[in-house]
Design an enzyme around this catalytic site. Structure first.
Site, mmCIF file in Angstrom:
data_model
loop_
_atom_site.group_PDB
_atom_site.id
_atom_site.type_symbol
_atom_site.label_atom_id
_atom_site.label_comp_id
_atom_site.label_asym_id
_atom_site.label_seq_id
_atom_site.Cartn_x
_atom_site.Cartn_y
_atom_site.Cartn_z
ATOM 1 N N GLY A 153 -35.138 29.202 -16.898
ATOM 2 C CA GLY A 153 -35.852 30.389 -17.382
ATOM 3 C C GLY A 153 -34.658 31.530 -17.467
ATOM 4 O O GLY A 153 -33.673 31.086 -17.866
ATOM 5 N N CYS B 69 -35.391 37.939 -2.395
ATOM 6 C CA CYS B 69 -34.806 37.112 -1.457
ATOM 7 C C CYS B 69 -33.545 36.455 -2.010
ATOM 8 O O CYS B 69 -32.527 36.710 -1.670
ATOM 9 C CB CYS B 69 -35.536 35.996 -0.969
ATOM 10 S SG CYS B 69 -36.888 36.798 0.363
HETATM 11 C C1 UDX Z 1 -37.820 41.647 3.832
HETATM 12 C C2 UDX Z 1 -36.506 40.593 3.195
HETATM 13 O O1 UDX Z 1 -36.616 40.825 1.811
HETATM 14 C C3 UDX Z 1 -36.514 39.161 3.838
HETATM 15 O O2 UDX Z 1 -35.394 38.815 3.411
HETATM 16 C C4 UDX Z 1 -36.445 39.424 5.093
HETATM 17 O O3 UDX Z 1 -36.532 38.039 5.745
HETATM 18 C C5 UDX Z 1 -37.801 40.064 5.867
HETATM 19 O O4 UDX Z 1 -37.829 41.295 5.173
HETATM 20 P P1 UDX Z 1 -40.007 41.942 2.818
HETATM 21 O O5 UDX Z 1 -41.211 41.644 3.610
HETATM 22 O O6 UDX Z 1 -40.239 41.314 1.412
HETATM 23 O O7 UDX Z 1 -38.996 40.800 3.419
HETATM 24 O O8 UDX Z 1 -39.486 43.229 3.004
HETATM 25 P P2 UDX Z 1 -40.357 44.568 2.532
HETATM 26 O O9 UDX Z 1 -41.663 44.114 1.742
HETATM 27 O O10 UDX Z 1 -39.458 45.585 2.196
HETATM 28 O O11 UDX Z 1 -40.958 45.025 4.034
HETATM 29 C C6 UDX Z 1 -40.189 45.636 5.104
HETATM 30 C C7 UDX Z 1 -41.202 46.394 5.841
HETATM 31 O O12 UDX Z 1 -40.682 47.062 6.799
HETATM 32 C C8 UDX Z 1 -41.751 47.637 5.148
HETATM 33 O O13 UDX Z 1 -43.066 47.958 4.963
HETATM 34 C C9 UDX Z 1 -41.050 49.035 5.595
HETATM 35 O O14 UDX Z 1 -41.784 50.035 5.762
HETATM 36 C C10 UDX Z 1 -40.780 48.247 7.019
HETATM 37 N N1 UDX Z 1 -39.937 48.957 7.895
HETATM 38 C C11 UDX Z 1 -38.881 48.948 7.413
HETATM 39 C C12 UDX Z 1 -40.069 49.261 9.202
HETATM 40 O O15 UDX Z 1 -41.323 49.227 9.832
HETATM 41 N N2 UDX Z 1 -39.037 49.793 10.030
HETATM 42 C C13 UDX Z 1 -38.083 49.927 9.560
HETATM 43 O O16 UDX Z 1 -37.031 50.404 10.442
HETATM 44 C C14 UDX Z 1 -37.552 49.562 8.241
HETATM 45 C C1 UDX Z 2 -38.080 32.473 -2.164
HETATM 46 C C2 UDX Z 2 -37.855 31.349 -1.287
HETATM 47 O O1 UDX Z 2 -38.488 30.205 -1.968
HETATM 48 C C3 UDX Z 2 -38.782 31.413 -0.131
HETATM 49 O O2 UDX Z 2 -38.654 30.067 0.832
HETATM 50 C C4 UDX Z 2 -37.992 32.525 0.842
HETATM 51 O O3 UDX Z 2 -38.283 32.627 2.121
HETATM 52 C C5 UDX Z 2 -38.098 33.826 -0.045
HETATM 53 O O4 UDX Z 2 -37.585 33.639 -1.187
HETATM 54 P P1 UDX Z 2 -39.771 33.813 -3.521
HETATM 55 O O5 UDX Z 2 -38.615 34.667 -4.013
HETATM 56 O O6 UDX Z 2 -41.033 34.624 -3.139
HETATM 57 O O7 UDX Z 2 -39.355 32.897 -2.532
HETATM 58 O O8 UDX Z 2 -40.271 33.025 -4.967
HETATM 59 P P2 UDX Z 2 -39.333 31.606 -5.664
HETATM 60 O O9 UDX Z 2 -40.835 30.735 -5.993
HETATM 61 O O10 UDX Z 2 -38.419 31.052 -4.754
HETATM 62 O O11 UDX Z 2 -38.946 31.830 -6.751
HETATM 63 C C6 UDX Z 2 -37.786 32.862 -7.097
HETATM 64 C C7 UDX Z 2 -37.274 33.277 -8.286
HETATM 65 O O12 UDX Z 2 -36.668 31.945 -8.845
HETATM 66 C C8 UDX Z 2 -38.157 33.548 -9.260
HETATM 67 O O13 UDX Z 2 -37.695 34.469 -9.883
HETATM 68 C C9 UDX Z 2 -38.558 32.156 -10.296
HETATM 69 O O14 UDX Z 2 -38.891 32.798 -11.256
HETATM 70 C C10 UDX Z 2 -37.175 31.795 -10.087
HETATM 71 N N1 UDX Z 2 -37.660 30.138 -10.422
HETATM 72 C C11 UDX Z 2 -38.072 29.523 -9.218
HETATM 73 C C12 UDX Z 2 -36.904 29.703 -11.655
HETATM 74 O O15 UDX Z 2 -36.575 30.267 -12.460
HETATM 75 N N2 UDX Z 2 -37.156 28.266 -11.587
HETATM 76 C C13 UDX Z 2 -37.677 27.440 -10.460
HETATM 77 O O16 UDX Z 2 -37.689 26.346 -10.782
HETATM 78 C C14 UDX Z 2 -38.139 28.092 -9.529
#
Ligand code: UDX
Ligand code: UDX
Length: 439
Positions: free
Chosen positions: A258, A265
């Protein structure tokens, strides 16, 4: 059990909701008051299938409560750190949220006389839990890890879009621990899951997470490079991927070519592992290539469009162009590192008039590009456009090509995910990544 979650983002909120649905009492802490209010009102601040319905049940029953106050974590048996770990400018991991969280937790533990277990769920580079989180907890609590409180690292493997079902049916659970009480508590918490529970040292758990994400990203960049070769050879990458994936040593998943991987992540984690490897004297040559392919891959969409219209930008400059799909993948509203971002940047340089549409991601994409024209539906995004780029494989975009032809002024379709049936095209100039010979 009473469980705490610091950070109510994708990881923290989905995990808390998952454990609450199993009957645990979950306390979510987030610095963002708006998010906290939304959660308590059973409105998920993110789009994730099934989450709104689940929140309604578990907030009414008080199995899940959110607040901004660390003192509400009192008496939690286990507290998961789920705050973000963004990339610094050089790709290295930014641990500022983790540190601030560990400091505040340390102050909270100081007042506790139970044995709380602090489990890092955020993705952190190896040795962070032992060398950064643990000393901060000890210094701010005046207490001793392993004696007064436990420490653990429990990575998450939730995919956005299927996060709740991933929570309920994990492939494995990895528990990084170095004391028996933490090990016992975490095994008890996960005892009803059917998958293997792997108990490892803290740093091994940290590296398993990075190695897993980086390996999956490697598969994607690998198949994307093969897809680009298929374009030149006039072959179909899905046939190649199928032939590869039937080999159980290779596996079928994550071989969908793609416009490149995005999300919160993969890009961040691969960069952090590269930086960390270099710091430790190991040249991250494979990962450099993975990121290199991924950096160029969104440009393939434009390249295919320009080749189809005569090679130069002339036929696209100033034209009305539809961009379908803004979220980095379907079934989420998350636009972080979406391949639509570099595509839109290039189209803007060519003065294109962009009509952008996504079923869930428009509000988030607007924060990045406030001045695009956002369409209310797919039909208005296609109206009178001279080219259409399908960036995300949302189900609703999968329509006969005749539908696209009937809406567009000039039906040039660039299908980066190969979701349309090329056989049904009549007038359209149809190009798809990894599907050579589609004109
Ligand atoms: C993130 C990372 O992308 C991932 O790799 C990691 O494992 C966990 O954190 P995600 O849940 O997608 O994952 O992040 P995000 O949606 O940005 O959420 C983080 C939350 O933490 C936010 O709601 C933010 O407001 C909160 N936060 C951040 C706190 O409560 N305290 C802080 O000091 C900083
Ligand atoms: C990823 C990991 O899969 C999950 O285990 C981790 O903890 C958080 O990060 P996520 O980022 O939510 O999850 O989505 P994922 O389904 O892994 O796709 C990541 C990206 O790769 C997307 O942009 C998706 O479109 C792309 N992708 C995925 C491809 O282009 N081809 C594939 O075959 C699979």
């Amino acid at each position: 059990m009473k469980l705490g979650f610091i950070g109510g983002g994708y990881v923290g909120l989905v995990s808390a909701a998952g454990y609450a649905s199993l009957g645990h009492n979950c306390q979510v802490i987030d610095i963002d008051k708006k998010k906290v209010d939304a959660i308590n009102n059973a409105v998920a601040p993110i789009y994730e299938e099934g989450l709104d319905e689940l929140l309604k049940k578990i907030t009414v029953s008080k199995h899940l409560v959110a607040s901004t106050n660390y003192s509400d974590l009192a008496n939690c048996e286990l507290i998961f750190i789920c705050v973000g770990t963004p990339s610094g400018k050089d790709g290295s991991i930014n641990l500022s949220y983790i540190k601030s969280c560990a400091e505040q937790l340390g102050k909270m533990i100081k007042l506790q006389d139970n044995f709380p277990i602090i489990a890092v769920k955020s993705t952190v580079v190896p040795k962070t839990t032992q060398s950064v989180v643990l000393p901060l907890l000890e210094n701010h609590s005046g207490k001793k890890a392993g004696v007064d409180f436990g420490i653990a690292m429990v990575p998450e493997f939730l995919k956005e879009g299927s996060a709740l079902s991933d929570f309920n049916s994990p492939d494995r659970i990895v528990i990084g621990v170095n004391d028996k009480k933490s090990s016992d508590a975490l095994k008890k918490l996960h005892s009803h899951f059917k998958c293997e529970i792997l108990e490892v040292p803290l740093a091994t758990a940290e590296l398993i997470k990075y190695a897993s994400n980086s390996f999956l990203a490697t598969k994607i960049s690998f198949i994307n490079q093969i897809a680009n070769l298929c374009d030149v050879l006039g072959l179909d990458v899905d046939d190649v991927a199928k032939g590869m994936g039937l080999d159980s040593r290779i596996g079928k998943q994550f071989l969908k070519a793609g416009p490149g991987f995005g999300g919160s992540c993969f890009p961040k984690d691969v960069k952090a592992l590269m930086h960390f490897s270099s710091q430790n004297g190991i040249a991250p040559t494979i990962l450099e290539s993975v990121m290199g392919v991924n950096y160029l891959q969104p440009q393939r969409m434009l390249k295919l469009a320009l080749e189809a219209t005569g090679g130069g930008p002339a036929n696209l400059i100033g034209k009305t162009v539809s961009v379908l799909g803004l979220a980095f993948k379907p079934d989420t509203d998350d636009c972080r590192e979406s391949p639509a971002i570099p595509l839109v940047e290039e189209l803007l340089k060519m003065n294109c008039k962009i009509q952008a549409y996504d079923p869930k991601g428009i509000d988030n994409f607007k924060k990045l590009f406030p001045n695009l024209q956002y369409a209310k539906d797919m039909e208005s995004a296609l109206a009178k456009s001279h080219a259409c780029f399908i960036v995300t494989d949302w189900k609703e975009f999968k329509k006969p090509i005749s539908y696209y032809e009937s809406k567009m002024a000039f039906p040039l379709i660039i299908d980066s995910r190969r979701i349309l049936d090329a056989k049904t095209k009549a007038k359209a100039i149809y190009r798809a990544i990894g599907k050579g010979g589609t004109s």
